[in-house]
Design a protein around this motif. Sequence first.
Motif, PDB file in Angstrom:
ATOM      1  N   ILE A 452       0.813  -1.175   0.090  1.00  0.00           N
ATOM      2  CA  ILE A 452      -0.178  -0.029   0.048  1.00  0.00           C
ATOM      3  C   ILE A 452       0.691   1.360  -0.078  1.00  0.00           C
ATOM      4  O   ILE A 452       0.490   2.268  -0.950  1.00  0.00           O
ATOM      5  CB  ILE A 452      -1.004   0.037   1.280  1.00  0.00           C
ATOM      6  N   GLU A 453       1.930   1.135   0.908  1.00  0.00           N
ATOM      7  CA  GLU A 453       2.789   2.431   0.927  1.00  0.00           C
ATOM      8  C   GLU A 453       3.349   2.720  -0.315  1.00  0.00           C
ATOM      9  O   GLU A 453       3.432   4.156  -0.743  1.00  0.00           O
ATOM     10  CB  GLU A 453       3.722   2.224   1.922  1.00  0.00           C
ATOM     11  N   GLU A 454       3.819   1.988  -0.964  1.00  0.00           N
ATOM     12  CA  GLU A 454       4.672   2.211  -2.283  1.00  0.00           C
ATOM     13  C   GLU A 454       3.563   2.991  -3.318  1.00  0.00           C
ATOM     14  O   GLU A 454       3.933   3.894  -3.997  1.00  0.00           O
ATOM     15  CB  GLU A 454       5.292   0.850  -2.823  1.00  0.00           C
ATOM     16  N   PHE A 455       2.392   2.294  -3.530  1.00  0.00           N
ATOM     17  CA  PHE A 455       1.498   3.023  -4.588  1.00  0.00           C
ATOM     18  C   PHE A 455       0.975   4.331  -3.877  1.00  0.00           C
ATOM     19  O   PHE A 455       0.850   5.149  -4.604  1.00  0.00           O
ATOM     20  CB  PHE A 455       0.485   1.978  -4.868  1.00  0.00           C
ATOM     21  N   MET A 456       0.934   4.514  -2.680  1.00  0.00           N
ATOM     22  CA  MET A 456       0.680   5.595  -2.048  1.00  0.00           C
ATOM     23  C   MET A 456       1.420   6.849  -2.273  1.00  0.00           C
ATOM     24  O   MET A 456       1.345   8.153  -2.666  1.00  0.00           O
ATOM     25  CB  MET A 456       0.042   5.668  -0.781  1.00  0.00           C
TER      26      MET A 456
END
Length: 716
Positions: A452-456
């Motif tokens: 999730i963090e990387e796409f955000m």
Amino acid sequence: MGKGKKGGKYMKKKEMALLLTDFFQKEPNRTFTFKEIFRGLHLESHPAKMLAIDIMEEMAWDDFLSRVTDSSYRLNLKGQTMEGTFIRKRTGKNSFQPDGTDQPEVFVAERNSMYALDGDRVRVTMMARRNHHIREAVVTEILERKKSQFVGTVNIEHDTAYVAPEGEHTYRDIIVPKRMLHKAKKGEKVIVRVIEWPKEERGHIVGEVIAILGKSGENNTEMHAILAQYGLPYEYPKNVEEAANKISAEITPEDYAEREDFREVFTCTIDPHDAKDFDDALSFRVLENGLYEVGVHIADVSHYVKEGSVIDKEAQKRATSIYLVDRTIPMLPERLCNFICSLRPDEEKLAYSAIFTMTPGAEIKEWRLRHTVIRSNRRFTYEEAQALIEGQEGDYKNEINILWSLAKQLREKRLANGAVNFDREEMRFDIDESGKPVRCYFKVSREANKLIEEFMLLANRSVAESIGKVKKGGKAKTLPYRIHDVPDMTKMETLRDFIVKFGYKLKTAGTRAAVTRSLNTLLSDIQGKSEQKLIETVALRAMMKAKYSVHNIGHYGLAFDYYTHFTSPIRRYPDTMVHRLLTRYQNGGRSASEQKYEALCEHSSDMEVLAAQAERDSIKYKMVEFMQKFIGQEFTAHISGVASYGIYCEIDENHCEGMVPMRDLNNDYYEFDEKNYCLRGRRRHNKYSLGDEVRIKVAAANIDKRQLDFVLVDKK
């Protein structure tokens, strides 16, 4: 004047100093040469002239005079009287920070503080230095009080009621006249407003109870007290709730017509197991040309919360949701944050989306920003998504694993580009029905979190670049950025010198990428070692704090030249600001007011800091409450902090931290070595250093002070 004493031949130092003081003060704007000074004071003998020169050197050291050249002085009109912020410290070593300057803090002794409180704006006069001691200041006037409301517990003794403020570096209790208790009883926690500040040294602070929070020690009371202590809200205004209840959740035909439709594309959310507000969702599909399309879909809060509305004003004031141990204090009313805006499964929702076309190697071919309609197929918890990544069977396993593969590659590229790889664990508690902590554990970021963090991060960076990255000579339109300055190089050098004793090296000179690679190597090398947390703590101290600003300087920690917050508008006001500006610019609107948005950025940064402090205090409170049942028990711990007033120790088993006060280290006289993070015994040469293993016993758990007291059993 000097002739009566043969040109000053027999003049005493004190008398000469008075003559010089009067001489310079008569013409404060004039620079005098030695010849003019000697002539003006009728100094004729060589001893008298040398005495005057010596005294003027001392006066320059004391900041009374300014040296203009090697043979001329003038009265120092700067720096004798200054305005700025008073900083009160638990140790009593208070200080003063001058306004708008790069000058260092100036020491203010308690006797010279006028009993100013932490954060008060004050006027000070600089004191003359004594025998080359540090500079000191004396507070001469309190210009503005930072706060006038405090939280504390009511005490009544001999018909006198008073409140001792909690968590404040205050110097005395607040006296409350009986008629101003307003039914507050002894032992109840209250908010008290100061109505009279002391006019003399022995005077009292007088206050009035304006809110009763409840009985001290009860969970709700204590959580509300933590919020009130920072001036944060603990309830929602009824008129704002009523306004939210009137908002329609219906998606109109016009909404469908003007938005890109993603309802038939696989979409999911991945969040903590207890989450209720779903800000973001990911969609995934394979295109006909074999490329992947990943949509980062964000709740379209700005569609429902109109600028200037009563809901918007309240959200702007709060600026962020607050996450205490046992509750969330939302930025938006519950109807919006948990229902209408939240991207709940199997419900059609409005979103603002960054849609990326990518190769299987995570190369971005193109991307677009669109208002959309989505329908989430599945709500995953982090644990459920993690299980799929680790090979367990389950629905949408293939989609989740492809998304993880892309995220992993994005992360590797980001770290190779110079991003700092900090993975900090977070303390969490399981709470029973009454709010009591029954278990203490640690939340560690795993692959599902990083997915999730990387796409955000990708969405936030792309959105920021779309506005901030302009052709040479062009001017970017106004946008709130999330900025993070380069580390403090002095602190980085301190870290470099500190880790040598553990056998590690750190590069502090060279390109940004080279320094960061060296730091990441260090952070990787210490994983699982006993000194890991210690070195991570010292490294974090060298890092600047991220904040919001319309003046972009990039984000050092992420190694992004452009970065903003776009992905969490339910819980952060800057994201809502970004959504509104992006929509405005997509519709051809002119650049927004830089001044207006910088003020909003500063407010949001300030509120973020307060929310983080409240969150930390709630963790401290639960930690102390949890440890009450272990009083008298022994644990193995490591020294996690060293100060002039004692050592902080963190228990290995549960990471709860307490302090061994200096008064209990009575086997020697200890001196604080700030640079090397240790206490050294003067007689027996005992040493307590950051990272040392110790055996401690839990001596006390003070709920009111949110403080654990330990005693050392032995030092290994």
